[in-house]
Enzyme design. Structure first.
Site, PDB file in Angstrom:
ATOM      1  N   SER A 232      53.071   0.656 -76.082  1.00 52.02           N
ATOM      2  CA  SER A 232      51.641   0.890 -75.842  1.00 52.02           C
ATOM      3  C   SER A 232      50.778  -0.353 -76.082  1.00 52.02           C
ATOM      4  O   SER A 232      51.114  -1.212 -76.898  1.00 52.02           O
ATOM      5  CB  SER A 232      51.157   2.011 -76.748  1.00 52.02           C
ATOM      6  OG  SER A 232      51.922   3.161 -76.501  1.00 52.02           O
ATOM      7  N   GLN A 254      46.969   2.577 -81.476  1.00 55.30           N
ATOM      8  CA  GLN A 254      48.042   2.187 -80.559  1.00 55.30           C
ATOM      9  C   GLN A 254      49.124   1.384 -81.260  1.00 55.30           C
ATOM     10  O   GLN A 254      50.302   1.497 -80.929  1.00 55.30           O
ATOM     11  CB  GLN A 254      47.482   1.421 -79.364  1.00 55.30           C
ATOM     12  CG  GLN A 254      46.635   2.305 -78.486  1.00 55.30           C
ATOM     13  CD  GLN A 254      47.312   3.638 -78.184  1.00 55.30           C
ATOM     14  OE1 GLN A 254      48.220   3.717 -77.372  1.00 55.30           O
ATOM     15  NE2 GLN A 254      46.880   4.711 -78.849  1.00 55.30           N
ATOM     16  N   HIS A 416      66.169   2.209 -25.684  1.00 51.92           N
ATOM     17  CA  HIS A 416      64.866   2.771 -26.081  1.00 51.92           C
ATOM     18  C   HIS A 416      64.018   3.018 -24.823  1.00 51.92           C
ATOM     19  O   HIS A 416      63.401   4.075 -24.670  1.00 51.92           O
ATOM     20  CB  HIS A 416      64.098   1.811 -26.994  1.00 51.92           C
ATOM     21  CG  HIS A 416      64.616   1.729 -28.393  1.00 51.92           C
ATOM     22  ND1 HIS A 416      65.845   1.210 -28.696  1.00 51.92           N
ATOM     23  CD2 HIS A 416      64.056   2.109 -29.572  1.00 51.92           C
ATOM     24  CE1 HIS A 416      66.022   1.263 -30.010  1.00 51.92           C
ATOM     25  NE2 HIS A 416      64.948   1.809 -30.567  1.00 51.92           N
TER      26      HIS A 416
HETATM   27  N1  LIG Z   1      53.035   3.439 -71.666  1.00 46.34           N
HETATM   28  C1  LIG Z   1      52.936   4.719 -71.919  1.00 46.34           C
HETATM   29  O1  LIG Z   1      52.428   5.467 -71.080  1.00 46.34           O
HETATM   30  C2  LIG Z   1      53.452   5.283 -73.214  1.00 46.34           C
HETATM   31  C3  LIG Z   1      53.193   6.638 -73.568  1.00 46.34           C
HETATM   32  C4  LIG Z   1      53.749   7.132 -74.769  1.00 46.34           C
HETATM   33  C5  LIG Z   1      54.562   6.316 -75.539  1.00 46.34           C
HETATM   34  N2  LIG Z   1      54.794   5.031 -75.142  1.00 46.34           N
HETATM   35  C6  LIG Z   1      55.708   4.149 -75.844  1.00 46.34           C
HETATM   36  O2  LIG Z   1      56.955   4.844 -75.886  1.00 46.34           O
HETATM   37  C7  LIG Z   1      57.733   4.275 -76.939  1.00 46.34           C
HETATM   38  C8  LIG Z   1      58.416   5.367 -77.732  1.00 46.34           C
HETATM   39  O3  LIG Z   1      59.428   4.719 -78.428  1.00 46.34           O
HETATM   40  P1  LIG Z   1      60.373   5.440 -79.446  1.00 46.34           P
HETATM   41  O4  LIG Z   1      61.310   4.403 -79.956  1.00 46.34           O
HETATM   42  O5  LIG Z   1      59.540   6.193 -80.412  1.00 46.34           O
HETATM   43  O6  LIG Z   1      61.181   6.540 -78.594  1.00 46.34           O
HETATM   44  P2  LIG Z   1      62.150   6.413 -77.321  1.00 46.34           P
HETATM   45  O7  LIG Z   1      62.612   7.815 -77.060  1.00 46.34           O
HETATM   46  O8  LIG Z   1      61.497   5.694 -76.218  1.00 46.34           O
HETATM   47  O9  LIG Z   1      63.386   5.556 -77.810  1.00 46.34           O
HETATM   48  C9  LIG Z   1      64.341   6.072 -78.687  1.00 46.34           C
HETATM   49  C10 LIG Z   1      65.707   5.764 -78.135  1.00 46.34           C
HETATM   50  O10 LIG Z   1      65.876   4.349 -78.043  1.00 46.34           O
HETATM   51  C11 LIG Z   1      67.246   4.061 -78.089  1.00 46.34           C
HETATM   52  N3  LIG Z   1      67.462   2.899 -78.963  1.00 46.34           N
HETATM   53  C12 LIG Z   1      66.835   2.612 -80.121  1.00 46.34           C
HETATM   54  N4  LIG Z   1      67.362   1.483 -80.652  1.00 46.34           N
HETATM   55  C13 LIG Z   1      68.347   1.069 -79.811  1.00 46.34           C
HETATM   56  C14 LIG Z   1      69.258  -0.012 -79.814  1.00 46.34           C
HETATM   57  N5  LIG Z   1      69.274  -0.920 -80.798  1.00 46.34           N
HETATM   58  N6  LIG Z   1      70.139  -0.129 -78.796  1.00 46.34           N
HETATM   59  C15 LIG Z   1      70.124   0.747 -77.761  1.00 46.34           C
HETATM   60  N7  LIG Z   1      69.277   1.814 -77.711  1.00 46.34           N
HETATM   61  C16 LIG Z   1      68.401   1.965 -78.723  1.00 46.34           C
HETATM   62  C17 LIG Z   1      67.963   5.262 -78.671  1.00 46.34           C
HETATM   63  O11 LIG Z   1      68.765   5.807 -77.668  1.00 46.34           O
HETATM   64  C18 LIG Z   1      66.839   6.254 -78.997  1.00 46.34           C
HETATM   65  O12 LIG Z   1      67.192   7.566 -78.647  1.00 46.34           O
HETATM   66  C19 LIG Z   1      56.781   3.410 -77.763  1.00 46.34           C
HETATM   67  O13 LIG Z   1      57.006   2.061 -77.408  1.00 46.34           O
HETATM   68  C20 LIG Z   1      55.398   3.846 -77.296  1.00 46.34           C
HETATM   69  O14 LIG Z   1      54.454   2.817 -77.428  1.00 46.34           O
HETATM   70  C21 LIG Z   1      54.274   4.521 -73.999  1.00 46.34           C
HETATM   71  N1  LIG Z   2      49.085   6.082 -76.336  1.00 47.79           N
HETATM   72  C1  LIG Z   2      50.299   6.526 -75.696  1.00 47.79           C
HETATM   73  C2  LIG Z   2      50.403   5.782 -74.367  1.00 47.79           C
HETATM   74  O1  LIG Z   2      50.533   4.429 -74.582  1.00 47.79           O
HETATM   75  C3  LIG Z   2      50.349   8.015 -75.446  1.00 47.79           C
HETATM   76  C4  LIG Z   2      50.400   8.861 -76.676  1.00 47.79           C
HETATM   77  C5  LIG Z   2      51.032  10.049 -76.867  1.00 47.79           C
HETATM   78  N2  LIG Z   2      50.787  10.466 -78.107  1.00 47.79           N
HETATM   79  C6  LIG Z   2      50.015   9.593 -78.684  1.00 47.79           C
HETATM   80  N3  LIG Z   2      49.782   8.611 -77.833  1.00 47.79           N
HETATM   81 ZN   LIG Z   3      48.798   6.798 -78.358  1.00 50.18          ZN
END
Ligand SMILES: NC(=O)c1ccc[n+]([C@@H]2O[C@H](COP(=O)([O-])OP(=O)(O)OC[C@H]3O[C@@H](n4cnc5c(N)ncnc54)[C@H](O)[C@@H]3O)[C@@H](O)[C@H]2O)c1
Ligand SMILES: N[C@H](CO)Cc1c[nH]c[nH+]1
Ligand SMILES: [Zn+2]
Length: 426
Positions: A232, A254, A416
């Site tokens: 994010s 964020q 064609h």
């Molecule tokens: N851009 C958007 O719209 C948006 C919206 C919501 C969340 N996000 C982002 O989503 C992300 C969520 O991340 P999260 O980590 O909480 O959950 P995630 O589900 O994206 O990742 C977890 C998974 O990552 C894998 N993983 C972790 N370490 C690893 C490694 N060393 N090697 C291989 N695989 C590995 C594992 O399989 C694990 O299940 C955050 O970066 C957040 O900022 C973005």
């Molecule tokens: N900010 C995230 C998108 O970058 C979305 C999210 C879900 N829950 C909280 N935040």
């Molecule tokens: Zn958020």
């Protein structure tokens, strides 16, 4: 937070470390996981879930009983909030619905566009550092509005082999069709290539960490993907009258997603910048104490840019193309046309970023790492396909067939030409 006096010639990609392509070690790990799932199917999913999520699964698909049990365990007050948020998200996305259209440019000629939903779609719901029932709604509701018949959700399980109950409750409220307890690159590979248990999908959508975002890039071509929705980001443009408490709180909102999240504060006022930095660190120490943020060094936590005026602030923001852009300035609507690249725009002191994350209605799955220069928020348009419609009657074709034949022969394509001429022989 590192404070930088902005200068238009500086290399922003270098400063934000965006010029480095995905780190080799991450890409190699992802490629190996994808290969493993392609070769060993379910066995690889169980192996990687144990290795990466520290969980020994007995089964991959979440059962109806597990969903009901989870639903029953969520408080009625949270279920009500989820239902209200779902209603807001549905109302917003219904505005995006496109339907089949035709028109008659001349008598005897009908042209148009036939809209159909994609048949089977994979929804990624993150679940590593936090749990995201809000993302269940954001991924699934536009797909359901578009008419997708088969929605397959994947999300990593906890160490106990269970999926967070609020995630399952949100999936039940939204109407997701299948749910699997897998996350990361292995889940993306399973959706793209299929395994013994999971039938492949046509498109994968949803946000995730760097492993998920990299895996989506790698499987693109076998399936479609929505965008790169990775760690994010928020960029706040503030004038000298902005409230530093609000700005600091929104930056932290964020930052808490991920060590790789990117909070950026842009202001015309050095004095305000100092106040915001002080409040960010005070809030980290006093209120939050979140380990992901706390373990960063002071310098490593986001950026503050000092600009000479608001025009320069918008120029900088457009170059960065942030996922979320907050305008803590007077009359922000008047500046809308200065925004050229941003995933979502939050106007004024009472439109904090989490309003969009959870509740207002627009999608929170948004393009990151500069991809807002060419990508849009997840929407109904991501879940439909368009087929062109053409219909000519005999007279209409007779009026133009010789031109078509001549055009075809100019390309050396005689068959064609014949295909239109045959209809008017004798
Ligand atoms: N851009 C958007 O719209 C948006 C919206 C919501 C969340 N996000 C982002 O989503 C992300 C969520 O991340 P999260 O980590 O909480 O959950 P995630 O589900 O994206 O990742 C977890 C998974 O990552 C894998 N993983 C972790 N370490 C690893 C490694 N060393 N090697 C291989 N695989 C590995 C594992 O399989 C694990 O299940 C955050 O970066 C957040 O900022 C973005
Ligand atoms: N900010 C995230 C998108 O970058 C979305 C999210 C879900 N829950 C909280 N935040
Ligand atoms: Zn958020």
């Amino acid at each position: 937070m590192k404070t930088i006096i902005y200068d238009q010639t500086m290399d922003l990609d270098k400063i934000l470390k965006r010029n480095e392509d995905v780190r080799d070690d991450i890409r190699n790990a992802v490629l190996e996981i994808i290969k493993g799932v392609k070769t060993d199917g379910d066995a690889a999913l169980l192996y990687y879930t144990k290795a990466l999520d520290h969980c020994e699964l007995t089964h991959l698909q979440v059962t109806e009983e597990e969903i009901q049990e989870a639903f029953d365990s969520v408080s009625e007050s949270l279920l009500e909030i989820i239902r209200e948020a779902a209603g807001n998200i549905r109302s917003f996305h219904e505005k995006q619905l496109e339907t089949t259209w035709t028109y008659e440019p001349k008598p005897g000629v009908v042209l148009g566009q036939h809209i159909t939903p994609i048949e089977r779609v994979g929804l990624y719901v993150p679940g590593g550092k936090a749990t995201y029932p809000s993302t269940v709604l954001m991924d699934s509701i536009p797909a359901l509005v578009a008419g997708v018949q088969s929605l397959v959700m994947v999300t990593p399980p906890g160490k106990d082999g269970k999926v967070n109950p609020a995630i399952l409750a949100a999936a039940k409220i939204a109407g997701v069709h299948e749910i699997y307890k897998i996350g990361g690159a292995q889940a993306i590979a399973a959706l793209a290539y299929g395994t013994e248990t999971i039938k492949p999908v046509n498109k994968i959508v949803g946000p995730g960490n760097i492993y998920v975002a990299t895996a989506k890039k790698e499987v693109f071509g076998k399936v479609d993907i929505d965008m790169i929705a990775g760690p994010s980001e928020v960029l706040i443009i503030a004038d000298k009258n902005a409230n530093p408490v609000y700005a600091a709180a929104d930056l932290l909102s964020q930052a808490e997603h991920d060590e790789m999240a990117m909070p950026i504060f842009v202001t015309t006022s050095e004095d305000l910048a100092k106040q915001v930095i002080e409040k960010v660190y005070r809030q980290i120490n006093e209120d939050l104490g979140r380990k992901e943020i706390a373990k960063k060094s002071m310098d490593d936590f986001g950026f503050v840019f000092i600009v000479k005026d608001l025009d320069e602030a918008f120029e900088l923001s457009n170059k960065i193309a942030p996922e979320h852009l907050e305008l803590l300035i007077e009359n922000p609507m008047d500046s809308l046309e200065k925004v050229r690249n941003a995933g979502a725009i939050f106007m004024g002191a009472y439109t904090p970023e989490p309003l969009g994350d959870y509740f207002a209605g627009p999608n929170h799955t948004l393009p990151t790492s500069g991809t807002a220069k060419f990508s849009s928020p997840l929407g109904v348009y991501d879940f439909i396909k368009k087929s062109s419609i053409l219909s000519y009657d005999q007279n209409s074709l007779k009026n133009v067939y010789e031109k078509i034949a001549a055009f075809a022969r100019s390309e050396g394509l005689d068959a064609h030409a014949k295909a239109v001429e045959r209809r008017f022989e004798n």
